[in-house]
Design an enzyme around this catalytic site. Structure first.
Site, PDB file in Angstrom:
ATOM      1  N   HIS A 217      39.652  38.361  31.929  1.00 24.20           N
ATOM      2  CA  HIS A 217      40.471  39.540  31.899  1.00 24.20           C
ATOM      3  C   HIS A 217      41.677  39.427  30.921  1.00 24.20           C
ATOM      4  O   HIS A 217      42.756  40.113  31.029  1.00 24.20           O
ATOM      5  CB  HIS A 217      41.306  39.637  33.174  1.00 24.20           C
ATOM      6  CG  HIS A 217      40.406  39.962  34.497  1.00 24.20           C
ATOM      7  ND1 HIS A 217      40.080  41.164  34.743  1.00 24.20           N
ATOM      8  CD2 HIS A 217      39.681  39.353  35.401  1.00 24.20           C
ATOM      9  CE1 HIS A 217      38.938  41.119  35.779  1.00 24.20           C
ATOM     10  NE2 HIS A 217      38.902  40.079  35.998  1.00 24.20           N
TER      11      HIS A 217
ATOM     12  N   ASP B 218      40.605  34.940  38.716  1.00 27.58           N
ATOM     13  CA  ASP B 218      39.449  35.284  39.098  1.00 27.58           C
ATOM     14  C   ASP B 218      38.547  35.577  38.069  1.00 27.58           C
ATOM     15  O   ASP B 218      38.783  36.215  36.913  1.00 27.58           O
ATOM     16  CB  ASP B 218      39.850  36.984  39.735  1.00 27.58           C
ATOM     17  CG  ASP B 218      40.498  37.867  38.989  1.00 27.58           C
ATOM     18  OD1 ASP B 218      41.270  37.448  38.075  1.00 27.58           O
ATOM     19  OD2 ASP B 218      40.222  39.056  39.033  1.00 27.58           O
ATOM     20  N   GLU B 219      37.386  36.054  38.372  1.00 28.71           N
ATOM     21  CA  GLU B 219      36.233  36.803  37.554  1.00 28.71           C
ATOM     22  C   GLU B 219      36.144  36.211  36.385  1.00 28.71           C
ATOM     23  O   GLU B 219      36.041  36.889  35.463  1.00 28.71           O
ATOM     24  CB  GLU B 219      36.358  37.932  37.605  1.00 28.71           C
ATOM     25  CG  GLU B 219      36.143  38.771  38.988  1.00 28.71           C
ATOM     26  CD  GLU B 219      36.014  40.252  38.839  1.00 28.71           C
ATOM     27  OE1 GLU B 219      35.281  40.946  39.463  1.00 28.71           O
ATOM     28  OE2 GLU B 219      37.275  40.945  38.296  1.00 28.71           O
ATOM     29  N   VAL B 220      35.769  34.722  36.093  1.00 27.54           N
ATOM     30  CA  VAL B 220      35.722  34.222  34.687  1.00 27.54           C
ATOM     31  C   VAL B 220      34.003  34.174  34.371  1.00 27.54           C
ATOM     32  O   VAL B 220      33.407  33.385  35.092  1.00 27.54           O
ATOM     33  CB  VAL B 220      36.048  32.916  34.691  1.00 27.54           C
ATOM     34  CG1 VAL B 220      36.109  32.483  33.224  1.00 27.54           C
ATOM     35  CG2 VAL B 220      37.586  33.056  35.069  1.00 27.54           C
TER      36      VAL B 220
END
Lengths: 575, 575
Positions: free
Chosen positions: B306, B368-370
């Site tokens: 992100h 999060d969300e790597v």
């Protein structure tokens, strides 16, 4: 619907010689297709997409204080055109000084994105544009005071330094001029590359609507909507070339319309008889604001169901429900009572008022979602049905009510034409060939089969089923509406000709003056383009880019519309 | 969490003798349960529902110009209390003259509904209430300048003419007084039956939160949110007794935080470096506005994923992605590059600034969300992994990044405590026992199993999975959030003690300053009550009535919140 209009266009404008214009001609290039999906906003593009548009990279420069619209004599004789050019000039130069300052402040945002490309297209300044001629090509332009079903909305724009003509927008009707002026106002943009000047590209447009009925339905009964919300809606409709405000004005929950004949209806049936009503003056203001924007105001007084609020001010209209054990009224009410002559006498008087107050030819009489339970419980209703030999056939009783009401509408001195929700057709009611059927149900046999059945029966139809704005979800859900085409059903060319258009509807159970505009827009814009632009305007990626610009444009003009794609920004900051 | 707080309450207020108060006592009656569902709004009820409340039908009358809050010496020595009583007095008498006039105009709307009942309950005026004492029971009330995790928010209200005491709100902390003053402001209503006077019922309240962490997450990166939107959010949070603003301040799409150490991050990474940024002054204003409302500002700088927008102002942070055929960089970027020391040196400096700018003890580090695709493509990353014997284990590489960042946070001079998204726990990273894990995934094993796993491992947890406000649909969808309880998972009493609370989140892909408040509220109020009120406050019908009043209350105070139930109106008309 298109071909005749197009031929007329060509005949009318033959002298300008571009009916057969070649998209690969030397001086005009078609808009290049956009690569990839979810690219950024366009600059100076038009929403809804014009039927034919050629745009050069070259541009005129505009000066706020030097620019003028110059009306020919016919146009100048129309109060609508005179009043409207002021509005459109405001839209062309939004916020003027403030906007230019903001654009200057934001110069850094024109840096290429991290993984982006830079534009290498060549463009040049063709000079200053001080005058656009507004030409009404009609001797009796002044005759058309109110917009109407099938009005001519065709227009043409020529902004070309090489043309022997001067720059102009032309139409044979005031309505076409309104649409053309809106398009011009959208084509103006601020150029950061050219000292933040206002610019408009060298352009030719020939444009006309695909469907004549392009509606937006407001429900002012589940929640009251402020006058400001309704007037803002009319502005936004004009900016999206929608031309019918379908005003679902009363319903079970409240009766905000202040009737002159029956003032108790709102005095006792509105949420509040002083603050949550529409006075005659309010109604006149809405009709007038709509008129100068080329928008018809089609009102709906829905019966025989959806009428609980009517009973408060007009006791005796509704059917009394009976308790099966005590065989006495249980204090509840059902739909209007078709057994009583007084009910139809009342409706006759009310519809006379409606027909006088609303200049629009079409009147929506409702007819949806009638629950027959209360009729079943009522001994007088059942006696009545026995007398007429329709014992047990409550659908037939419903038809009797509607058909009687249709006779009342038919006898109105102004020759009003009825519009009905699809149930009236589904029940097999006897309706006149001109009665318009509005399709709203997605379930059952689905809207496609229903559109086919209605048009095959020779009845004109408008489609709303896939265009319900009250159903919302996370994401760019405008795409689903955009992809639904009113002609996407099995039917002959003749059947398709009976499709008058569509309406996007926002039922107000969970919508009020707070959230109506951000919830409806720009999602309603997707429906507006589907109903105006050519059938082959359906590239989602290209539409997304134009819609992003249109979002920021509406925002910049002061309307609280929501984001259309995931993440991003408008240079206008809303506070 | 409750029992100890409750015991403390009883000890502190033993002199008033109502720890053991009997709900069936003579002078105080419990609130009667509401019959049916979706009944109308309440009058003078409190949202979120207090832990213990006794309310009589009898009432005091208040006069705007005679009423005052009277602070005891300790309360008067707190700048927060001094500043806040002004705000709460405004809320008690909203719009004053205008509001009263509107109420007078709307007298007809108090007619019984068509099928309704009239109230026959007896109530009487117990006299005028000119003073409510604001009592801070703490020698060092003035010491607490900033709200913090676990702060005391317990308060008590006594408004009883028969009491030997005077009317008062009491707490041993400024935070409790803020909560109590808000409750008082909500209990005041305008009475149409009593000449439109302001009234407040004879009432006793003992109240405290069920969970200490009651958050609202804003995302200011997908769309920029105006200062006004954030400040309005803080007001609404206070009105709903939420106490943590989780500020997801930057993300891939933009970097609006103006860093003093690295000004290029916003100069090049914001949507606009002048208009779409948060200056240090803006940040200070938000923290200060939150502080006097008892709201912590927990900031999040999400890494290593992100982060696309970071690279523009700080080139070299992100991993270069490689084209597998050419074996050269393809111009795209992935997550932060864990192989470079400069990345961690940069983060060390940035976190030093963050820790200084934000007084809050907890810092959210994201995680999060790597996506590991880019790491997989990069030969230097793979070399690095070979060196450290983690060849091919990209989850371990992700853990290496997070663990290194946690060391950086651990070394901050202000002893900050990290908060992480659930992936950090899911990946088995080595985290300290105080690190808070935020659960956001509804899918996979589901949030209940994840909450159980985290707390069984001894880690504190906050729940967000069922509280995502960006997911919307037609209808009263607040009910679903209201019914989700953070303790509804299999676990021991000890596990449950590790649940610090929850956060409702509004991700901003489709949300900006236009639609944030109408989209988030009053849906966020449902989560606020779930996190504040007792576990057995879960009657939807009763909650709906209070929430309808709360909707109109927030509207009347000037905040554009949406309808909570299908159809209806507030006497305040929004324009």
């Amino acid at each position: 619907m298109n071909s005749p209009v197009r031929v007329v266009t060509c005949l009318l404008y033959a002298f300008i010689t571009f009916c057969g214009v070649n998209a690969e001609g030397d001086d005009f290039k078609p808009i290049p297709p956009k690569a990839g999906s979810w690219v950024g906003p366009t600059t100076g593009e038009v929403w809804p997409n014009p039927q034919i548009r050629f745009r050069q990279n070259s541009f005129f420069v505009l000066q706020v204080d030097q620019f003028e619209f110059k009306l020919n004599n016919a146009a100048a004789s129309s109060d609508i055109v005179n009043e409207s050019v002021v509005r459109f000039k405001d839209r062309m130069f939004p916020g003027q000084a403030q906007r230019a300052r903001e654009a200057r402040q934001t110069r850094f945002r024109f840096q290429p994105p991290l993984n982006g490309r830079e534009s290498t297209e060549f463009s040049y300044n063709v000079g200053q544009l001080d005058t656009i001629h507004v030409i009404l090509e009609s001797a009796c332009g002044n005759c058309e005071k109110y917009p109407y079903m099938g009005m001519n909305e065709t227009y043409e724009i020529v902004l070309n330094p090489d043309s022997s003509e001067e720059q102009f927008v032309v139409s044979s009707s005031v309505w076409g001029l309104l649409r053309g002026l809106e398009s011009i106002s959208q084509m103006v943009y601020i150029s950061p590359e050219n000292n933040y000047s206002y610019q408009i590209n060298v352009t030719r447009v020939i444009d006309f609507p695909r469907f004549p009925h392009r509606g937006f339905m407001l429900d002012t009964a589940r929640h009251y909507l402020s006058m400001n919300t309704i007037l803002q809606t009319l502005d936004l409709m004009e900016m999206n070339k929608l031309n019918v405000l379908h005003w679902h004005i009363v319903d079970t929950e409240s009766f905000p319309y202040q009737s002159t004949t029956f003032p108790d209806l709102s005095a006792k049936g509105a949420y509040d008889p002083y603050t949550h009503v529409y006075s005659q003056e309010d109604v006149r203001l809405i009709i007038e604001s709509a008129r100068v924007r080329g928008i018809r105001v089609m009102v709906e007084f829905d019966t025989p169901g959806h009428t609980q609020s009517w009973e408060k001010g007009q006791p005796g209209l509704l059917t009394e429900c009976y308790d099966p054990t005590t065989e006495r009224p249980n204090g509840r009410y059902g739909p209007m009572d078709p057994t009583k002559n007084e009910v139809f006498e009342f409706l006759t008087e009310l519809y006379q008022e409606i027909s006088e107050v609303f200049p629009e030819e079409y009147i929506h009489i409702g007819g949806d979602e009638v629950s027959t339970n209360c009729w079943r419980s009522n001994p007088f209703v059942n006696d009545f049905m026995n007398q007429w030999n329709i014992t047990g056939d409550y659908k037939r009783l419903e038809s009797y009510f509607i058909e009687t009401l249709l006779v009342i509408v038919d006898k109105l001195p102004r020759n009003n034409i009825p519009v009905v929700w699809q149930e009236v057709f589904d029940n097999g009611d006897n309706i006149s060939p001109e009665t318009v059927v509005q399709v709203w149900k997605n379930w059952g046999i689905g809207w496609r089969n229903r559109m086919q059945a209605i048009t095959t029966a020779g009845q004109p139809a408008i489609l709303s089923a896939p265009y319900y704005l009250n159903y919302i979800k996370y994401g760019s859900d405008w795409v689903e509406m955009y992809e639904e085409d009113p002609h996407d059903f099995a039917g002959t060319e003749e059947d398709k000709q009976l499709v008058l258009g569509g309406e996007t509807c926002i039922w107000a159970e969970f919508v009020n003056s707070i959230n109506l505009i951000p919830r409806a827009w720009p999602r309603a814009s997707a429906v507006a383009e589907r109903l105006w632009s050519s059938r082959d305007t359906r590239n989602i990626s290209e539409a997304s880019s134009r819609l992003q610009e249109h979002e920021c444009r509406m925002l910049g003009r002061g309307y609280p519309v929501s984001p259309v794609v995931g993440a991003g920004f408008c240079s206008v900051k809303w506070n």
